[in-house]
Design an enzyme around this catalytic site. Structure first.
Site, short mmCIF file in Angstrom:
data_model
loop_
_atom_site.label_atom_id
_atom_site.label_comp_id
_atom_site.label_asym_id
_atom_site.label_seq_id
_atom_site.Cartn_x
_atom_site.Cartn_y
_atom_site.Cartn_z
N THR A 193 0.83 -1.21 0.00
CA THR A 193 0.00 0.00 0.00
C THR A 193 0.87 1.26 0.00
O THR A 193 2.01 1.22 0.50
CB THR A 193 -0.91 0.00 1.24
OG1 THR A 193 -1.45 1.31 1.44
CG2 THR A 193 -0.14 -0.36 2.52
N ASP A 194 0.31 2.36 -0.50
CA ASP A 194 1.06 3.62 -0.45
C ASP A 194 1.23 4.12 0.99
O ASP A 194 2.06 5.00 1.26
CB ASP A 194 0.40 4.70 -1.32
CG ASP A 194 -1.03 5.05 -0.90
OD1 ASP A 194 -1.56 4.42 0.04
OD2 ASP A 194 -1.63 5.95 -1.53
N GLU A 195 0.45 3.53 1.92
CA GLU A 195 0.51 4.01 3.31
C GLU A 195 1.86 3.74 3.97
O GLU A 195 2.17 4.33 5.00
CB GLU A 195 -0.64 3.44 4.13
CG GLU A 195 -1.98 3.78 3.49
CD GLU A 195 -3.21 3.57 4.37
OE1 GLU A 195 -3.08 3.60 5.61
OE2 GLU A 195 -4.29 3.38 3.80
N LYS A 254 2.25 -3.50 7.33
CA LYS A 254 2.43 -3.69 5.88
C LYS A 254 3.89 -3.39 5.49
O LYS A 254 4.46 -4.05 4.63
CB LYS A 254 1.47 -2.78 5.08
CG LYS A 254 0.01 -3.13 5.23
CD LYS A 254 -0.37 -4.49 4.64
CE LYS A 254 -0.32 -4.54 3.13
NZ LYS A 254 -0.80 -5.85 2.61
N TYR A 311 -1.46 -0.45 11.21
CA TYR A 311 -1.73 -1.09 9.91
C TYR A 311 -0.56 -0.87 8.95
O TYR A 311 0.03 -1.82 8.43
CB TYR A 311 -3.03 -0.53 9.29
CG TYR A 311 -3.15 -0.83 7.80
CD1 TYR A 311 -3.31 -2.14 7.34
CD2 TYR A 311 -3.10 0.20 6.85
CE1 TYR A 311 -3.41 -2.42 5.97
CE2 TYR A 311 -3.20 -0.07 5.49
CZ TYR A 311 -3.35 -1.38 5.06
OH TYR A 311 -3.43 -1.65 3.71
P1 NAD Z 1 -10.20 -6.70 2.73
O1 NAD Z 1 -10.12 -6.39 4.19
O2 NAD Z 1 -11.45 -6.37 1.99
O3 NAD Z 1 -9.93 -8.26 2.50
C1 NAD Z 1 -8.92 -8.96 3.16
C2 NAD Z 1 -9.17 -10.45 2.93
O4 NAD Z 1 -8.10 -11.19 3.55
C3 NAD Z 1 -10.48 -10.98 3.54
O5 NAD Z 1 -11.13 -11.83 2.62
C4 NAD Z 1 -10.01 -11.76 4.77
O6 NAD Z 1 -10.88 -12.81 5.14
C5 NAD Z 1 -8.65 -12.26 4.31
N1 NAD Z 1 -7.74 -12.56 5.42
C6 NAD Z 1 -7.48 -11.78 6.50
N2 NAD Z 1 -6.59 -12.40 7.30
C7 NAD Z 1 -6.27 -13.58 6.69
C8 NAD Z 1 -5.38 -14.63 7.03
N3 NAD Z 1 -4.66 -14.62 8.15
N4 NAD Z 1 -5.29 -15.67 6.18
C9 NAD Z 1 -6.04 -15.73 5.04
N5 NAD Z 1 -6.89 -14.76 4.69
C10 NAD Z 1 -7.00 -13.69 5.50
O7 NAD Z 1 -8.95 -5.99 2.10
P2 NAD Z 1 -8.78 -5.27 0.67
O8 NAD Z 1 -9.22 -3.87 0.78
O9 NAD Z 1 -9.32 -6.14 -0.39
O10 NAD Z 1 -7.18 -5.24 0.58
C11 NAD Z 1 -6.47 -6.36 0.03
C12 NAD Z 1 -4.98 -6.07 0.08
O11 NAD Z 1 -4.69 -4.89 -0.64
C13 NAD Z 1 -4.43 -5.85 1.48
O12 NAD Z 1 -3.17 -6.47 1.56
C14 NAD Z 1 -4.31 -4.34 1.59
O13 NAD Z 1 -3.26 -3.99 2.49
C15 NAD Z 1 -3.98 -3.97 0.16
N6 NAD Z 1 -4.39 -2.61 -0.27
C16 NAD Z 1 -5.68 -2.19 -0.10
C17 NAD Z 1 -6.06 -0.93 -0.56
C18 NAD Z 1 -7.49 -0.44 -0.44
O14 NAD Z 1 -7.76 0.71 -0.78
N7 NAD Z 1 -8.43 -1.25 0.00
C19 NAD Z 1 -5.11 -0.10 -1.18
C20 NAD Z 1 -3.80 -0.57 -1.34
C21 NAD Z 1 -3.45 -1.83 -0.88
P1 TYD Z 2 -10.27 4.78 4.74
O1 TYD Z 2 -11.30 4.39 3.74
O2 TYD Z 2 -10.34 4.18 6.10
O3 TYD Z 2 -8.86 4.54 4.05
P2 TYD Z 2 -7.36 4.93 4.58
O4 TYD Z 2 -7.45 5.52 5.93
O5 TYD Z 2 -6.68 3.61 4.60
O6 TYD Z 2 -6.84 5.89 3.56
O7 TYD Z 2 -10.33 6.36 4.92
C1 TYD Z 2 -10.14 7.24 3.83
C2 TYD Z 2 -10.14 8.65 4.37
O8 TYD Z 2 -11.45 8.95 4.88
C3 TYD Z 2 -9.19 8.85 5.57
O9 TYD Z 2 -8.64 10.16 5.48
C4 TYD Z 2 -10.09 8.75 6.78
C5 TYD Z 2 -11.41 9.30 6.27
N1 TYD Z 2 -12.63 8.73 6.88
C6 TYD Z 2 -13.63 9.58 7.37
O10 TYD Z 2 -13.51 10.82 7.34
N2 TYD Z 2 -14.76 9.02 7.88
C7 TYD Z 2 -14.94 7.67 7.97
O11 TYD Z 2 -15.99 7.21 8.49
C8 TYD Z 2 -13.92 6.81 7.44
C9 TYD Z 2 -14.06 5.31 7.50
C10 TYD Z 2 -12.78 7.39 6.91
#
Ligand code: NAD
Ligand code: TYD
Length: 337
Positions: free
Chosen positions: A126-128, A155, A151
């Site tokens: 992630t970019d985080e 990562k 988090y």
């Molecule tokens: P999500 O929370 O929707 O899904 C995570 C999945 O992983 C779930 O299906 C969960 O059951 C499974 N899981 C959790 N712990 C596990 C374990 N110990 N063993 C097997 N499975 C397990 O997450 P997402 O938003 O789809 O993100 C997926 C990946 O992409 C993550 O690694 C996250 O860090 C990365 N990512 C997400 C975003 C975003 O905006 N959502 C952006 C950049 C990177």
């Molecule tokens: P989020 O979707 O949790 O992603 P991330 O924190 O991983 O970037 O949040 C996106 C942005 O929105 C972040 O600046 C936090 C803000 N936020 C709110 O203002 N209200 C909310 O209820 C949530 C979940 C996030």
């Protein structure tokens, strides 16, 4: 090609389920999905592919050796590791599972993949991991790692471990670092689906702090295309940033959703800020474009309209999640698998 087995971990989550569908539609691979089915994992996300005989679901934990041994009885050649605890707010309240899954889980998976000589290991990061930006500049792959939440720290640890397996064992590791995703099947605790579903129910929309934090939004389908590109063309030992070139303040996002749903701005409620809240993320996506030819293609306005339409049409999906009823249902359903 028909014989290739790809392991996708976390395939029942938001991005993982979109990626499983993408891979089955585009390639002849056998897709194995290993997912623990935490609160965020929902097999309903993949109901449409369950009958495909190239698709295998295995319930298990990436941090459990015995589960990995079971999975790797299959001739896995490619691994894409999505499995993670992914919500910053949860990591602030209870970091424990973030350390177990994101760090120890990635470690166990790397160990097994090394033992089995996989041909490519894609770590979805992630970019985080880069921390927070001021008004100027963007994250490049060379930006130093400076995570601020449990988090992002977990990562970051996984990234560093994965890269050490490339350096030390010559394992074919690549890392992707993407910005915030939006699109269908996103769990309604993240900003965009939370705001859409609350607004559809006419309940308050919580905005943290001053609402002016900035994220760079990319449609999940663009992210899947980028991962596909990195999986097939990415150079071992490399990191690739993936961004939408689409920076928005949280308040812009909230107001856009209200406009598209024709709901009043009086629903907005400023709430206490998230501790350690990163101010701005922005991705420089020049490397993946220059070296691998990937560029995001989905227009944000169109992508948001489609996403809102999806949540309108799939009310049953998110209402069950919001009510918590589905957790019990699936626990029973998969208990004896
Ligand atoms: P999500 O929370 O929707 O899904 C995570 C999945 O992983 C779930 O299906 C969960 O059951 C499974 N899981 C959790 N712990 C596990 C374990 N110990 N063993 C097997 N499975 C397990 O997450 P997402 O938003 O789809 O993100 C997926 C990946 O992409 C993550 O690694 C996250 O860090 C990365 N990512 C997400 C975003 C975003 O905006 N959502 C952006 C950049 C990177
Ligand atoms: P989020 O979707 O949790 O992603 P991330 O924190 O991983 O970037 O949040 C996106 C942005 O929105 C972040 O600046 C936090 C803000 N936020 C709110 O203002 N209200 C909310 O209820 C949530 C979940 C996030």
């Amino acid at each position: 090609m028909a014989e290739t087995f790809i392991l996708i971990t976390g395939g029942c989550g938001f991005i993982g389920s979109n990626f499983v569908r993408h891979m089955l539609a585009k390639y002849r691979y056998n897709v194995v999905n290993l997912d623990k089915l935490t609160y965020a994992g929902n097999p309903e996300n993949l109901q449409d592919v369950e009958k495909d005989n190239r698709y295998t679901f295995i319930r298990g934990d990436i941090a459990e050796k015995s589960d990995l041994e079971k999975v790797f009885k299959l001739p896995i050649e490619l691994v894409v590791n999505f499995a993670a605890e992914s919500h910053v707010d949860r990591s602030i309240i209870d970091p424990d599972t973030f350390i177990k899954t994101n760090i120890n889980g990635t470690f166990q998976l790397l160990e097994m993949a090394k033992k089995k000589n996989v041909k490519k290991f894609v770590q979805i990061s992630t970019d985080e991991v880069y921390g927070s930006l001021g008004k100027e500049g963007k994250f490049s792959e060379d930006t130093s790692l400076a995570p601020n939440s449990p988090y992002s720290a977990s990562k970051t640890s996984a990234d560093v471990l994965a890269m050490s397996y490339y350096k030390t064992y010559n394992m074919p590791v690549v890392i992707t670092r993407c910005s915030n995703n939006y699109g269908p099947y996103q769990f309604p605790e993240k900003l965009i689906p939370l705001i859409i579903t609350n607004a559809l129910n006419d309940i308050e929309l919580p905005v943290y702090g001053d609402g002016l934090n900035i994220r760079d939004w990319i449609h999940v389908k663009d992210h899947c295309e980028a991962i596909d590109t990195v999986l097939h063309k990415g150079k071992e030992g490399n990191v690739y940033n993936i961004g939408g070139d689409n920076e928005r303040t949280n308040m812009e996002i909230v107001k856009l959703i209200l406009k598209l749903l024709d709901k009043p701005e009086t629903l907005i409620k400023y709430v206490k800020d998230r501790p350690g809240h990163d101010r701005r993320y922005a991705i420089d996506g020049a490397k993946i474009q220059r070296e691998l030819g990937f560029k995001p293609g989905i227009d944000f306005a169109q992508g948001m309209e489609d996403t809102i339409q999806w949540y309108r049409e799939n009310r049953r999906w998110w209402e069950r999640i919001k009510s918590g009823a589905y957790l019990e249902y699936y626990k029973n359903m998969y208990e004896n698998r």
